[in-house]
Design a protein around this motif. Structure first.
Motif, PDB file in Angstrom:
ATOM      1  N   ARG A   7      17.266  17.447  38.590  1.00 56.62           N
ATOM      2  CA  ARG A   7      16.105  17.662  37.723  1.00 56.62           C
ATOM      3  C   ARG A   7      16.506  17.906  36.271  1.00 56.62           C
ATOM      4  O   ARG A   7      15.684  17.729  35.369  1.00 56.62           O
ATOM      5  N   SER A   8      17.745  18.289  36.031  1.00 59.70           N
ATOM      6  CA  SER A   8      18.182  18.538  34.665  1.00 59.70           C
ATOM      7  C   SER A   8      18.892  17.338  34.035  1.00 59.70           C
ATOM      8  O   SER A   8      19.092  17.316  32.817  1.00 59.70           O
ATOM      9  N   VAL A   9      19.284  16.346  34.845  1.00 57.02           N
ATOM     10  CA  VAL A   9      20.016  15.206  34.293  1.00 57.02           C
ATOM     11  C   VAL A   9      19.327  13.862  34.530  1.00 57.02           C
ATOM     12  O   VAL A   9      19.403  12.964  33.685  1.00 57.02           O
ATOM     13  N   GLU A  10      18.657  13.716  35.664  1.00 55.73           N
ATOM     14  CA  GLU A  10      18.057  12.411  35.977  1.00 55.73           C
ATOM     15  C   GLU A  10      16.967  11.989  35.001  1.00 55.73           C
ATOM     16  O   GLU A  10      16.883  10.802  34.669  1.00 55.73           O
ATOM     17  N   ASP A  48      15.360  19.260  25.994  1.00 59.67           N
ATOM     18  CA  ASP A  48      16.218  20.020  25.090  1.00 59.67           C
ATOM     19  C   ASP A  48      16.359  21.452  25.606  1.00 59.67           C
ATOM     20  O   ASP A  48      15.373  22.118  25.912  1.00 59.67           O
ATOM     21  N   GLY A  49      17.596  21.920  25.716  1.00 57.05           N
ATOM     22  CA  GLY A  49      17.839  23.255  26.247  1.00 57.05           C
ATOM     23  C   GLY A  49      18.078  23.272  27.743  1.00 57.05           C
ATOM     24  O   GLY A  49      18.483  24.307  28.288  1.00 57.05           O
ATOM     25  N   HIS A  50      17.829  22.165  28.408  1.00 57.05           N
ATOM     26  CA  HIS A  50      18.023  22.076  29.863  1.00 57.05           C
ATOM     27  C   HIS A  50      19.092  21.044  30.223  1.00 57.05           C
ATOM     28  O   HIS A  50      19.857  21.257  31.163  1.00 57.05           O
ATOM     29  N   TYR A 110      24.615   9.184  35.963  1.00 57.49           N
ATOM     30  CA  TYR A 110      24.904  10.607  35.843  1.00 57.49           C
ATOM     31  C   TYR A 110      25.858  11.057  36.951  1.00 57.49           C
ATOM     32  O   TYR A 110      25.985  10.421  37.997  1.00 57.49           O
ATOM     33  N   ALA A 111      26.502  12.193  36.724  1.00 52.55           N
ATOM     34  CA  ALA A 111      27.419  12.743  37.720  1.00 52.55           C
ATOM     35  C   ALA A 111      26.653  13.186  38.961  1.00 52.55           C
ATOM     36  O   ALA A 111      25.634  13.860  38.866  1.00 52.55           O
ATOM     37  N   TRP A 151      10.326  16.769  41.272  1.00 56.59           N
ATOM     38  CA  TRP A 151      11.268  15.668  41.045  1.00 56.59           C
ATOM     39  C   TRP A 151      12.055  15.408  42.321  1.00 56.59           C
ATOM     40  O   TRP A 151      12.586  16.333  42.930  1.00 56.59           O
ATOM     41  N   ASP A 152      12.095  14.158  42.734  1.00 50.64           N
ATOM     42  CA  ASP A 152      12.921  13.751  43.861  1.00 50.64           C
ATOM     43  C   ASP A 152      13.177  12.251  43.729  1.00 50.64           C
ATOM     44  O   ASP A 152      12.750  11.608  42.766  1.00 50.64           O
TER      45      ASP A 152
END
Length: 234
Positions: A100-103, A57-59, A93-94, A10-11
């Motif tokens: 990789r966990s929010v985008e 989910d969970g991340h 997002y912040a 992811w980038d």
């Protein structure tokens, strides 16, 4: 899938490609989607978004997961009647969060918003739906469950929602949607009759609560927007 580690690349270029709508990203998938009626393409995109939520989910944060789940619920309602949904553009997002966990959820919410706009305006749906499918495929990384599901889901959709079922000379053929129950793309789902599909859609709508979901219009708001009948089966 929450126990699976995040094993996907992811980038920023990957993110931007997923937000594109170019069919050349996957010509085989584009050809497969091109053989389906709009409502089946739409449903496949929403089902892919469900995979995204399950994968993250969970991340990802619980509030972000809950928000996308509500957006998905509203989009299934839109599949029955466009005036049920009123999606908004998700907030950015912040910057300090690990991308990789929010985008991925932000991309998913953005694509759902764009798909909402296309559906309401009667525009082409394939680009956003392909992006949702490609997003889910990327998030699965080396795991093949999604690829197997997608093959089966496209095969099932082809049986019931093939463009070939329409008169190619009838410009209005795609304007009358066949019902698409949310469970249409579950493994093992068996299409029966159009009446059964309508009953499943009605059962889904009757279980919705616009007081709980900000992306659903209230019954009063729907009537203000020209909806005839009783929203949500009430």
């Amino acid at each position: 899938m929450s126990e699976l580690p995040l094993e996907f690349d992811w980038d920023e270029p990957i993110r931007n490609t997923l937000l594109d709508d170019d069919d050349e990203r996957d010509l085989l998938l584009a050809d497969q989607l091109g053989l389906l009626r709009d409502e089946a393409v739409f449903g496949l995109g929403i089902a892919a978004a469900e995979w995204v939520v399950a994968r993250m989910d969970g991340h990802a944060g619980e509030s972000d997961l809950a928000d996308v789940r509500l957006r998905i619920e509203a989009m299934w309602a839109l599949c029955a009647e466009p005036r049920y949904a009123r999606l908004t553009d998700p907030p950015v997002y912040a910057d300090h969060a690990e991308p990789r966990s929010v985008e991925p959820l932000w991309v998913c919410g953005t694509l759902l918003f764009w798909l909402y706009g296309s559906a309401v305006q009667g525009d082409e749906l394939q680009g956003e739906c392909m992006s949702l499918i490609l997003l889910a495929r990327r998030l699965m990384g080396p795991h093949r469950e999604f690829a197997r599901w997608l093959n089966d889901a496209i095969a099932q959709a082809t049986l019931s929602y093939a463009v070939a079922d329409d008169d190619p000379d009838d410009e209005d053929a795609q304007l009358v949607w066949k019902p698409v129950p949310p469970e249409s793309f579950w493994p093992g789902f068996a299409w029966t009759t159009t009446e059964d599909a309508h009953a499943r859609v009605d059962a889904f709508l009757s279980g919705l609560d616009p007081a709980r979901n900000p992306y659903l219009r209230t019954a009063e708001d729907m009537r203000t927007h020209g909806f005839a009948g009783t929203p949500y089966g009430g």
